[in-house]
Structures are given as structure tokens and as C-alpha cells.
Design a protein around this motif. Structure first.
Motif, PDB file in Angstrom:
ATOM      1  N   VAL A 148       0.838  -1.199   0.000  1.00 36.87           N
ATOM      2  CA  VAL A 148       0.000   0.000   0.000  1.00 36.87           C
ATOM      3  C   VAL A 148       0.872   1.247   0.000  1.00 36.87           C
TER       4      VAL A 148
ATOM      5  N   VAL B 171       0.239   5.539  -0.057  1.00 37.57           N
ATOM      6  CA  VAL B 171      -0.806   6.533   0.161  1.00 37.57           C
ATOM      7  C   VAL B 171      -0.298   7.901  -0.283  1.00 37.57           C
TER       8      VAL B 171
ATOM      9  N   TYR C 153       3.056   2.967   3.833  1.00 41.34           N
ATOM     10  CA  TYR C 153       1.901   2.686   4.688  1.00 41.34           C
ATOM     11  C   TYR C 153       2.230   2.835   6.167  1.00 41.34           C
TER      12      TYR C 153
ATOM     13  N   TYR D 243      -6.560   3.491   6.908  1.00 37.03           N
ATOM     14  CA  TYR D 243      -6.664   3.569   5.450  1.00 37.03           C
ATOM     15  C   TYR D 243      -6.960   5.005   5.037  1.00 37.03           C
ATOM     16  N   SER D 244      -6.696   5.297   3.776  1.00 38.83           N
ATOM     17  CA  SER D 244      -7.062   6.593   3.214  1.00 38.83           C
ATOM     18  C   SER D 244      -8.492   6.517   2.711  1.00 38.83           C
TER      19      SER D 244
ATOM     20  N   SER E 250      -9.396   5.922  -0.976  1.00 38.86           N
ATOM     21  CA  SER E 250      -9.280   4.593  -1.575  1.00 38.86           C
ATOM     22  C   SER E 250     -10.578   3.807  -1.505  1.00 38.86           C
TER      23      SER E 250
END
Length: 262
Positions: free
Chosen positions: A56, A58, A64, A195-196, A199
Motif C-alpha cells: 500500500v 498513500v 503505509y 486507510y485513506s 481509496s
């Protein structure tokens, strides 16, 4: 009729004493109230960072693990600020020692300043501990540190106020646990800590933007990377608005003695 300088000074002394008592309350068991949350955040980082670091990215280039650290720091600030005021008040109500505060001439403002002030201290102490322990995993120097300070402080005030409100409403530990487990915890976990939001599918992006906790975490993360999923000014407006509303509501409950004088 306005208070005299002597009365005002007495109220400030009372608020200062109660604030000191609340800070001392959590600091004397700091292994449980400070060290344990820091350890929990580190475990989150080790597990999620190890699994997703190579998969991942970002904001284009942010790893990440680096992305995860500010989210864990802010999550720790919010949860511990809430826990401090809520647990202290419900414990005083159940054990009956709340009566020793009710017989004092402390105003509702003094109660609010002392309880929320101590919650802010605990939240920021735990958050700082998480940041110090996890920063060497790959976090770079903050790009816009002013947002870190603003959202860290506002988030702690908001959650300290919400915790005080929950402590006033709850009559037993089960009710308080339900408030935390079914409201505070889900809103925190679904606010982009891990998490973003960009996404997510469109529907869940919209849903996330309805969550006030998202703006606290996103604005806080903006301070580290200089980029975020939402404008920091929008996040500031939302968080400030919610803080004012919750603080005013909590002060109203304190002023009327809601579930305190029976």
C-alpha cells in the motif's frame, strides 16, 4: 450580579485543585492509563505495518507505516481523553464520593475545566508517548506542525467533553461501556486511521465524510505530510463546530446537575 475578585479567585483555586486531583488520579496508575495504550498502538503498527507496508502506498509516495503512525497517535489521543473524564465521573457516582464535590461551591465551569483539562493532559501524554515510540519506524519531520497542535488539542477537548457527557448520562459501567463500544470505537475505527478514505468506493467515501472523527484524524495527519483527503480548513470548521456544540451541551448538563443530585 457579577462575582467579586475574591469569589472568582476562590473558584479558580477550586478548579485548579480538582484538575490536580484528576491528573493525579490517572498518573498514579500510569502503567495502566499511559503505558498500556502506547503498547496497544505499537502492536497495531507492527501487525498492520508488517503486513501492508509493501502493498500500500498513500498520497502517491507515502509508505503505509508512515501513514499509519499519525492515525494511531490521534486515535490514542481521542480514546484516552474520552476514557479519562467518563471513567472518573462514573466511578465517583457509583462509589458515592461525588457528594464531596456537590457540597463545594464549585461552578459548572470549574467542573468542566478540571475534568476536561485533565482529559486533555492524559490524551496528549498518551499521544506523545505513541509518537515517540513509533516515529523511528519511518515517520519524517512534520510538514505543517501547526495542524498537529490544533487538531490534537481540539480533538482532546472534544472527546474530554463527550466523555464528561457520557459519564453524566451513564448510571453504571455497562452503560458507559456501551457508549464507548457502540459509538466512540466504531466512529474512530471508521475515520481513516488504518486507510485513506480516498481509496474507498464512492458510497463509503460519502459516508466517511459524515463522520466527525474523520476530520480530526485527517486534519491531524495533514500536519505530518502536507496532504490530506479533505481541506484542513474544512476539517477545522467541522471539528471546531462539534467541539463548541458538545462543550455547550455538557456545560448545560453540569449546570442543571443532570443525574448528579439524586
Amino acid at each position: 450580579m457579577s462575582a467579586t475578585p475574591r469569589q472568582t479567585h476562590g473558584l479558580l483555586d477550586g478548579a485548579r485543585t480538582l484538575f490536580y486531583k484528576e491528573v493525579l488520579r490517572f498518573w498514579k496508575v500510569s502503567f495502566q492509563t499511559v503505558a498500556a495504550p502506547v503498547l496497544t498502538a505499537v502492536l497495531y503498527l507492527l501487525i498492520f505495518g508488517h503486513v501492508l507496508e509493501d502493498h500500500v502506498k498513500v498520497y502517491g509516495s507515502v509508505g503505509y507505516t508512515a501513514f499509519l503512525i499519525p492515525g494511531l497517535v490521534m486515535m490514542s489521543v481521542l480514546q484516552n481523553a474520552f476514557a479519562n473524564s467518563s471513567s472518573s465521573l462514573i466511578q465517583s457516582k457509583i462509589t458515592g464520593n461525588i457528594v464531596f464535590l456537590l457540597v463545594t461551591p464549585l461552578s459548572h465551569w470549574a467542573w468542566y475545566v478540571a475534568y476536561v483539562g485533565a482529559s486533555v493532559v492524559r490524551g496528549l501524554v498518551v499521544g506523545t508517548g505513541v509518537l515517540v515510540v513509533t516515529a523511528w519506524f519511518g515517520l519524517s519531520w512534520p510538514a505543517q506542525p501547526q495542524w498537529i497542535l490544533v487538531f490534537g488539542l481540539l480533538g482532546a477537548v472534544l472527546m474530554g467533553s463527550l466523555g464528561l457527557m457520557a459519564g453524566l448520562w451513564a448510571e453504571k459501567f455497562d452503560q458507559l461501556a456501551g457508549f464507548q463500544n457502540f459509538l466512540v470505537m466504531p466512529l474512530t475505527m471508521l475515520a481513516g486511521v488504518f486507510y485513506s478514505v480516498s481509496s474507498l468506493p464512492p458510497f463509503w467515501q460519502v459516508a466517511s465524510h459524515l463522520n466527525p472523527f474523520f476530520y480530526m484524524i485527517d486534519g491531524f495527519r495533514r500536519g505530518f505530510f502536507g496532504v490530506s483527503d479533505a481541506s484542513p480548513w474544512l476539517s477545522l470548521a467541522v471539528v471546531l463546530g462539534f467541539t463548541v456544540v458538545v462543550a455547550a451541551w455538557t456545560l448545560r448538563l453540569l449546570k442543571t446537575g443532570y443525574k448528579l443530585r439524586h
